[in-house]
Design a protein around this motif. Structure first.
Motif, PDB file in Angstrom:
ATOM      1  N   ARG A   5       0.832  -1.198   0.000  1.00 34.08           N
ATOM      2  CA  ARG A   5       0.000   0.000   0.000  1.00 34.08           C
ATOM      3  C   ARG A   5       0.871   1.254   0.000  1.00 34.08           C
ATOM      4  O   ARG A   5       2.015   1.230   0.420  1.00 34.08           O
ATOM      5  N   SER A   7       2.539   4.717   0.984  1.00 35.15           N
ATOM      6  CA  SER A   7       2.982   5.260   2.270  1.00 35.15           C
ATOM      7  C   SER A   7       2.415   6.648   2.480  1.00 35.15           C
ATOM      8  O   SER A   7       3.114   7.647   2.439  1.00 35.15           O
ATOM      9  N   ARG A   8       1.122   6.688   2.703  1.00 38.62           N
ATOM     10  CA  ARG A   8       0.467   7.954   2.996  1.00 38.62           C
ATOM     11  C   ARG A   8      -0.547   7.720   4.104  1.00 38.62           C
ATOM     12  O   ARG A   8      -1.014   6.607   4.312  1.00 38.62           O
ATOM     13  N   PRO A   9      -0.890   8.776   4.852  1.00 42.48           N
ATOM     14  CA  PRO A   9      -1.798   8.609   5.989  1.00 42.48           C
ATOM     15  C   PRO A   9      -3.115   7.949   5.591  1.00 42.48           C
ATOM     16  O   PRO A   9      -3.668   8.225   4.534  1.00 42.48           O
ATOM     17  N   ASP A  10      -3.597   7.064   6.482  1.00 43.80           N
ATOM     18  CA  ASP A  10      -4.874   6.401   6.246  1.00 43.80           C
ATOM     19  C   ASP A  10      -5.798   6.505   7.459  1.00 43.80           C
ATOM     20  O   ASP A  10      -6.838   5.892   7.512  1.00 43.80           O
ATOM     21  N   ASP A  11      -5.394   7.315   8.448  1.00 45.70           N
ATOM     22  CA  ASP A  11      -6.216   7.513   9.634  1.00 45.70           C
ATOM     23  C   ASP A  11      -5.929   8.914  10.172  1.00 45.70           C
ATOM     24  O   ASP A  11      -4.826   9.434  10.007  1.00 45.70           O
ATOM     25  N   GLU A  12      -6.931   9.520  10.783  1.00 43.65           N
ATOM     26  CA  GLU A  12      -6.726  10.832  11.389  1.00 43.65           C
ATOM     27  C   GLU A  12      -7.691  11.010  12.542  1.00 43.65           C
ATOM     28  O   GLU A  12      -8.723  10.335  12.626  1.00 43.65           O
ATOM     29  N   ARG A  25      -2.501  12.597  11.983  1.00 37.87           N
ATOM     30  CA  ARG A  25      -2.711  11.759  10.806  1.00 37.87           C
ATOM     31  C   ARG A  25      -1.648  10.681  10.863  1.00 37.87           C
ATOM     32  O   ARG A  25      -0.513  10.950  11.220  1.00 37.87           O
ATOM     33  N   LEU A  27      -0.149   6.612   9.306  1.00 39.67           N
ATOM     34  CA  LEU A  27      -0.166   5.431   8.456  1.00 39.67           C
ATOM     35  C   LEU A  27      -0.296   4.255   9.412  1.00 39.67           C
ATOM     36  O   LEU A  27       0.593   3.992  10.215  1.00 39.67           O
ATOM     37  N   SER A  28      -1.421   3.585   9.401  1.00 40.79           N
ATOM     38  CA  SER A  28      -1.701   2.498  10.336  1.00 40.79           C
ATOM     39  C   SER A  28      -0.824   1.292  10.040  1.00 40.79           C
ATOM     40  O   SER A  28      -0.912   0.713   8.965  1.00 40.79           O
ATOM     41  N   LEU A  32      -4.406  -1.863  13.599  1.00 40.87           N
ATOM     42  CA  LEU A  32      -5.163  -1.140  12.582  1.00 40.87           C
ATOM     43  C   LEU A  32      -6.568  -0.774  13.029  1.00 40.87           C
ATOM     44  O   LEU A  32      -7.101   0.260  12.636  1.00 40.87           O
ATOM     45  N   HIS A  36      -6.505   4.250  16.795  1.00 44.81           N
ATOM     46  CA  HIS A  36      -6.882   5.615  16.433  1.00 44.81           C
ATOM     47  C   HIS A  36      -6.328   6.620  17.452  1.00 44.81           C
ATOM     48  O   HIS A  36      -6.335   6.367  18.644  1.00 44.81           O
TER      49      HIS A  36
END
Length: 78
Positions: A5, A7-12, A25, A27-28, A32, A36
């Protein structure tokens, strides 16, 4: 070719109380589903964000649990 996947943020997340706030923000990678952030202690009197990795978090967690602390996630933050 292996697939990975991006390498960019996927949660905030955001926590605001009065005139202060925390934002995060991430990257989980670890925990996962419940990792949070911002994240709080047992009585919600302390809120934190962490950008990094605590390599010995499992050992630290066991020590803190022995002292009576309760964890609500399996992440390396708390």
């Amino acid at each position: 070719m292996s697939h990975h996947r991006a390498s960019r943020p996927d949660d905030e997340g955001v926590y605001v109380r009065g005139p202060a706030g925390l934002g995060m923000r991430r990257l989980s990678i670890i925990d996962l589903s419940t990792g949070h952030q911002p994240i709080h202690n047992e009585d919600r009197s302390v809120w934190v964000v962490l950008n990094g990795e605590i390599y010995n978090y499992q050992e630290l967690r066991r020590t803190l649990e022995d002292l009576g602390h309760q964890f609500c996630t399996n992440t390396d933050t708390r």
